[in-house]
Scaffold this motif. Structure first.
Motif, PDB file in Angstrom:
ATOM      1  N   MET A   1       0.847  -1.198   0.000  1.00  0.00           N
ATOM      2  CA  MET A   1       0.000   0.000   0.000  1.00  0.00           C
ATOM      3  C   MET A   1       0.878   1.242   0.000  1.00  0.00           C
ATOM      4  N   GLN A   2       0.574   2.177  -0.890  1.00  0.00           N
ATOM      5  CA  GLN A   2       1.280   3.464  -0.895  1.00  0.00           C
ATOM      6  C   GLN A   2       0.998   4.187   0.413  1.00  0.00           C
ATOM      7  N   SER A   3       2.003   4.851   0.960  1.00  0.00           N
ATOM      8  CA  SER A   3       1.811   5.504   2.252  1.00  0.00           C
ATOM      9  C   SER A   3       0.684   6.520   2.185  1.00  0.00           C
ATOM     10  N   PRO A   4      -0.226   6.496   3.175  1.00  0.00           N
ATOM     11  CA  PRO A   4      -1.311   7.479   3.211  1.00  0.00           C
ATOM     12  C   PRO A   4      -0.907   8.794   3.869  1.00  0.00           C
ATOM     13  N   ILE A   5       0.371   8.937   4.210  1.00  0.00           N
ATOM     14  CA  ILE A   5       0.862  10.124   4.914  1.00  0.00           C
ATOM     15  C   ILE A   5       1.722  10.967   3.978  1.00  0.00           C
ATOM     16  N   VAL A   6       1.411  12.258   3.906  1.00  0.00           N
ATOM     17  CA  VAL A   6       2.223  13.213   3.146  1.00  0.00           C
ATOM     18  C   VAL A   6       2.848  14.166   4.160  1.00  0.00           C
ATOM     19  N   SER A   7       4.156  14.080   4.329  1.00  0.00           N
ATOM     20  CA  SER A   7       4.858  14.911   5.310  1.00  0.00           C
ATOM     21  C   SER A   7       5.248  16.240   4.673  1.00  0.00           C
ATOM     22  N   ILE A   8       4.945  17.333   5.370  1.00  0.00           N
ATOM     23  CA  ILE A   8       5.164  18.680   4.845  1.00  0.00           C
ATOM     24  C   ILE A   8       6.025  19.464   5.833  1.00  0.00           C
ATOM     25  N   ASP A   9       7.082  20.040   5.319  1.00  0.00           N
ATOM     26  CA  ASP A   9       8.018  20.800   6.155  1.00  0.00           C
ATOM     27  C   ASP A   9       7.563  22.251   6.225  1.00  0.00           C
ATOM     28  N   ALA A  10       6.666  22.533   7.174  1.00  0.00           N
ATOM     29  CA  ALA A  10       6.163  23.896   7.365  1.00  0.00           C
ATOM     30  C   ALA A  10       5.958  24.119   8.850  1.00  0.00           C
ATOM     31  N   ASN A  11       6.194  25.346   9.309  1.00  0.00           N
ATOM     32  CA  ASN A  11       6.050  25.631  10.741  1.00  0.00           C
ATOM     33  C   ASN A  11       5.310  26.933  11.020  1.00  0.00           C
ATOM     34  N   ASP A  12       4.588  27.439  10.029  1.00  0.00           N
ATOM     35  CA  ASP A  12       3.907  28.727  10.156  1.00  0.00           C
ATOM     36  C   ASP A  12       2.423  28.541   9.849  1.00  0.00           C
TER      37      ASP A  12
END
Length: 294
Positions: A1-12
């Motif tokens: 299964m393709q990962s259902p999580i999309v990690s995004i590098d944002a802090n604002d």
């Protein structure tokens, strides 16, 4: 299964513009995960991170759309402090969604904002209400006719404990498994439920099928154990966003979380064809919501 999580590098919270690939991901049932996006607490607010701030008669603390707070135990000062904290969270999540999905904002309907100080593992619930079982969100008493449930979560645990979810397979795969088992929709039964005030309005076929999927998944322990899934520890100091009516999820452990829900009218997604309503309509081969319910 393709990962259902999309990690995004944002802090604002206020300056995170969206990207088409993020929109496509969340509208296909994936979870947008922001490991560095913390809801920062003041020293005073940190004193509110204790389980006894919740009235034991309430499941969660809830800030209503009108700004009133319920579910808080304590004096007027405590009530006001919790309300101020949750209000600030509401404002920051609204800014985040406005940046990520600007076309949603003129259309969304704000729901109450919740603060959940209790430990997930100690909750005792019936199997239908047990959110430790994988499911998609559906409301037994509140038909929504395909209205989308967009949620923003933030883990504010002061001891570094993650909020652990299981995230499952794509919605269409779930529907293919459980629709053949679903009880057929019966119009007179839906009318009777509405007349008896079991439901707040007439349950559509779409709402019936969503409840059948919800209950079918939760009631199938073989599915719970063996279905495609990924265990995801959402770290303390992180936030995440998903359509909880489409992302298959279960909440396994954690304590101290804030959550904001936005309701988006059906068909107002960037890609309406990817929605649960569109998927179930194609699979059933006929309209699932009456024209006067849209």
């Amino acid at each position: 299964m393709q990962s259902p999580i999309v990690s995004i590098d944002a802090n604002d919270w206020r300056n995170t513009p969206g990207r088409p690939e993020w929109t496509a991901a969340v509208e296909s049932g994936k979870v947008l995960y922001f490991p560095q996006l913390a809801f920062a607490l003041s020293d005073q607010e940190k004193t509110l991170l204790r389980p006894d701030v919740r009235d034991p008669k309430s499941r969660n603390i809830s800030l209503n759309v009108d700004g009133s707070i319920k579910g808080v135990a304590g004096d007027a000062a405590t009530q006001a402090a919790v309300a101020a904290m949750v209000t600030r969270f509401r404002e920051q999540t609204t800014a985040l969604i406005a940046g990520l999905f600007p076309d949603y904002m003129p259309l969304v309907r704000m729901a109450p904002t919740s603060y959940r100080p209790s430990q997930v593992e100690t909750r005792a619930q019936s199997w239908r209400a047990d959110d430790k079982r994988m499911h998609v969100d559906a409301f037994p008493s509140r038909p929504n006719y395909g209205e989308r449930i967009l949620r923003v979560f933030s883990n504010v645990n002061p001891d570094g404990q993650p909020r652990v979810w299981r995230v499952g397979e794509p919605f269409e795969d779930v529907a293919r498994k459980f629709l053949p088992r679903a009880k057929p929709y019966v119009a007179w039964q839906a009318k009777a439920l509405a007349m008896l005030h079991v439901t707040k309005s007439l349950r559509s076929e779409y709402d019936h099928l969503m409840l059948q999927l919800h209950d079918g998944m939760k009631g199938d322990m073989d599915y719970q154990r063996n279905a495609p899934q990924e265990t995801v520890p959402f770290a303390a100091g992180s936030s995440w966003v998903c359509f909880s009516d489409q992302a298959v999820h279960a909440v396994m452990s954690g304590q101290y979380m804030l959550e904001q829900t936005f309701f988006l009218p059906p068909g107002k997604e960037y890609n309406p064809d990817a929605s649960p309503l569109a998927i179930l309509t194609r699979m059933q081969g006929h309209a699932l919501v009456a024209a006067d319910q849209r």
